[in-house]
Scaffold this active site. Structure first.
Site, PDB file in Angstrom:
ATOM      1  N   PRO B 174       0.784  -1.241   0.000  1.00 18.26           N
ATOM      2  CA  PRO B 174       0.000   0.000   0.000  1.00 18.26           C
ATOM      3  C   PRO B 174       0.811   1.283   0.000  1.00 18.26           C
ATOM      4  O   PRO B 174       0.228   2.355  -0.010  1.00 18.26           O
ATOM      5  CB  PRO B 174      -0.767  -0.110   1.321  1.00 18.26           C
ATOM      6  CG  PRO B 174       0.171  -0.832   2.224  1.00 18.26           C
ATOM      7  CD  PRO B 174       0.987  -1.760   1.353  1.00 18.26           C
ATOM      8  N   CYS B 175       2.128   1.201  -0.030  1.00 22.35           N
ATOM      9  CA  CYS B 175       2.862   2.427   0.272  1.00 22.35           C
ATOM     10  C   CYS B 175       2.845   3.445  -0.876  1.00 22.35           C
ATOM     11  O   CYS B 175       3.204   4.586  -0.672  1.00 22.35           O
ATOM     12  CB  CYS B 175       4.282   2.131   0.737  1.00 22.35           C
ATOM     13  SG  CYS B 175       5.330   1.451  -0.523  1.00 22.35           S
ATOM     14  N   GLY B 176       2.408   3.049  -2.070  1.00 22.94           N
ATOM     15  CA  GLY B 176       2.330   4.041  -3.131  1.00 22.94           C
ATOM     16  C   GLY B 176       0.923   4.575  -3.361  1.00 22.94           C
ATOM     17  O   GLY B 176       0.716   5.489  -4.159  1.00 22.94           O
TER      18      GLY B 176
END
Lengths: 409, 276
Positions: B174-176
């Site tokens: 999910p980090c982008g």
């Protein structure tokens, strides 16, 4: 509130605080759990069972990292078609992505020393455990580090920009438990880092001019100095029967369904200093009860002080708890009417949480039963794992009573 | 910044609003497709806590056609460790024997408290109920995603401990997400002024997003989330309440439009059209 007049005194305390801080981190990093490994009976191939293997497992490490030593000891017993190595405790397959010390604090109610684990080279429980292959352990760490960075600073730039060489070295330091080498690289993970020195010390000792009014040069969040705006916390909850006299008589966890664990970042912004208790009130308000129901509050961890629990970790952790009890009153000076011993007293934070609520259970971080009046940020800096998460373990009685939602927010 | 754009993140409460909107919209637009449902979190120990997500989205029983021969899924034979071989073998068997199997997938959309974005979890099973291994799941993905995954084995699609079920699931990292959503939503809100421009149009412009979750390090000028941002956001929520639908309601739908194709799940375009 600490204002001008106290300036001199405060300065001295800050210096002490810094020293304590460094010491606590050192102790946390050297913490280890003695484990004794037994090969599962069904996997014994020869006529004789291999002898159990006794070793020290670093608290902030992960079980699969012990594999080289284990393989050496069990070399003859390893089948040719071996799966990834895995472990169970009283039948519960252990999640390898949870740091070893956290597993121990969560699953072992009655401190057991050494911790007796069953070792498996076969029949990897794919339905329960994520596959542990290649670099999975390392990347589990890197991804947690990224996540913590996002929680603290709102981006993962610093982690993404770290050089390949530094990444390798950082991981090596984590595996080997080398704090100094780790700190050198980890310092660069903070935005706005100028370079050189111990960043913990730097943060704690850097005076900021306008802090007196908000009650703490030490603990102001979200400022220009690269202070985190949120604290990365993983909370692990386990409940025991309500009518159990002693929390330590709890039956072992037989399935992961009996445990809840989740990530619960806590916002540090705002004027007041948050304590661990404040954070728990936000995360698990329903585990707090009013003192009226104190009759059942034999929850207090037997007759013993936290220190006695620490025997498990060897002498080293005693100094951590010493460091902690030293640290607590000093920061407490910043706030009025705070007793470091009575958790019930509370800090009366700006949010106006009810002061008289008591947590029905115990809270552990890094093998230490935590004084709930410790400032959260101090815990974050000193008792966090190398991926910067605080792993907060709460073992509580099953509470049916629920607070009105008003009290929670 | 355009109204409603925010910083690309959602609060837990907003996540619920967006999730319920999706459930409603999906049911309305695609009555023939498997339904998205809102599943309250039943682990009572945490569910009572305000300010945190109290449920997640579930889509079950989605069949994904696979040309893999299921025997390649030999969970019980750890001998076959070489994934490269397994892949060749599967293709070969598939061709020569004409085996066509279906894998049964379940999708969860869970709120990620750290990144403050929705996160996609998926689990594939064989007909007999055994879970699919990573290499099999990978081969069920579109070719573009397979390439991305090869380049970024550990930061794109990984096996993770499901945060609520505590079992191994696969997850899109999910980090982008917030960065992409910030861009898409800012574009969206410009179009929103013209009222009913479908979001799909905005997404067309974004082109092929399959590789996008990889570009997470391109946080060039992403400002950190500020207190101001949060306050500003809530104002805008109120301001936009008079409109047909706010960006919050459409957040998950929008996110799905680029996240789901990466795992081979198509979203019917008519879901994106505003029905009045």
């Amino acid at each position: 509130m600490a204002r001008g007049g106290k300036q001199q005194k405060k300065k001295v305390e800050e210096v002490d605080f810094g020293v304590i801080t460094a010491e606590a981190r050192k102790q946390v990093w050297s913490g280890a759990v003695p484990i004794q490994l037994h090969l599962h009976p069904s996997e014994i191939t020869g006529s004789q069972a291999p002898s159990p293997f006794l070793m020290l497992a670093p608290r902030n490490g992960y079980l699969p990292l012990l594999e080289p030593e284990i393989q050496q000891h069990f070399a003859k017993a390893i089948p040719s078609n071996a799966d990834s190595i895995w472990f169970d405790y009283q039948g519960l397959p252990l999640k390898w992505h949870i740091p070893t010390g956290v597993l121990y604090d969560l699953l072992v109610a009655e401190f057991e020393r050494p911790w007796n684990l069953t070792l498996h080279f076969r029949a990897y429980p794919v339905e329960v455990l994520t596959v542990c292959e290649d670099d999975a352990v390392k990347w589990n760490f890197v991804n947690a580090l990224k996540e913590a960075s996002y929680v603290m600073y709102g981006n993962i730039k610093s982690v993404m920009n770290i050089s390949q060489l530094d990444q390798v070295e950082l991981w090596r330091c984590v595996v080997k438990g080398e704090l100094e080498g780790y700190d050198r690289i980890a310092a660069r993970l903070r935005p706005g880092f100028g370079g050189g020195g111990n960043w913990v010390r730097e943060i704690l000792l850097t005076p900021t001019c306008d802090d007196a009014s908000s009650g703490g040069a030490l603990l102001r969040a979200g400022s220009e100095s690269g202070r985190p705006s949120r604290v990365p916390i993983r909370v692990y909850l386990r409940t025991v029967d309500r009518d159990l006299d002693d929390l330590f008589d709890a039956a072992p966890v037989s399935s992961w369904d009996e445990v809840v664990y989740t990530t619960r970042p806590i916002d540090l912004r705002g004027g007041s200093i948050l304590t661990v208790r404040d954070a728990l009130l936000k995360m698990v308000p329903h585990l707090f009860t009013r003192p009226e129901s104190l009759d059942e509050l034999s929850v207090k961890p037997r007759e013993s002080s936290p220190t006695s629990k620490l025997e498990t970790e060897g002498p080293t952790d005693d100094s951590v708890s010493q460091a902690i009890s030293d640290a607590s009153p000093k920061t407490a000076d910043e706030e009025p009417s705070t007793s470091p011993i009575e958790p019930v007293a509370g800090l009366g934070s700006a949010a106006g949480e009810p002061d008289d609520l008591v947590l029905e259970g115990i809270v552990r971080v890094q093998g230490i039963e935590l004084n709930l009046d410790l400032p959260l940020e101090w815990v974050a800096r000193n008792l966090c794992g190398p991926e910067n998460f605080i792993h907060l373990i709460v073992i509580s009685r099953r509470v049916t009573l629920q607070l009105p939602s008003k009290a929670m927010e | 910044m355009a109204p409603g754009a925010g910083d690309g993140t959602l609060t837990a409460e907003e996540f619920k609003i967006a999730a319920l909107y999706l459930v409603m919209k999906w049911k309305h637009c695609c009555p023939d497709l498997p339904e998205w449902t809102w599943q309250p979190i039943e682990k009572t120990l945490l569910s009572t806590t305000p300010g945190y997500a109290c449920g997640y989205l579930v889509l079950e029983n989605v069949y994904v056609g696979s040309d893999q021969k299921d025997d390649a899924e030999n969970l019980d034979e750890p001998d076959e460790e070489d994934y490269g071989d397994a892949e060749d073998q599967a293709t070969m068997h598939g061709d020569s024997m004409g085996v066509f199997n279906q894998h049964l997938y379940t999708y969860h959309v869970v709120y990620n408290e750290s990144y403050r974005v929705p996160m996609l979890f998926l689990q594939g099973r064989l007909q007999d109920g055994r879970p699919l291994r990573w290499d099999s799941v990978l081969r069920d993905l579109p070719v573009g995603s397979q390439l991305v995954s090869n380049q970024s084995r550990w930061t794109f699609l990984t096996q993770e401990d499901h945060p609520l079920i505590h079992r191994p699931w696969f997850a899109l990292h999910p980090c982008g997400t917030s960065e992409i959503m910030r861009l898409v939503l800012s574009d969206f809100s410009q179009h929103q002024e013209k009222d009913s421009v479908p979001i799909s149009k905005v997404l067309e412009k974004s082109g092929d997003m399959s590789g996008v979750p990889e570009k997470k390090d391109s946080h060039k000028s992403s400002p950190g989330r500020t207190e101001f941002g949060a306050a500003e956001r809530s104002d805008r929520r109120i301001n936009s309440e008079g409109q047909v639908s706010s960006w919050i309601e459409k957040y998950i739908l929008t996110w799905m439009s680029f996240a789901f194709p990466t795992v081979g799940l198509a979203i019917p375009s008519y879901v994106f059209v505003d029905s009045k």
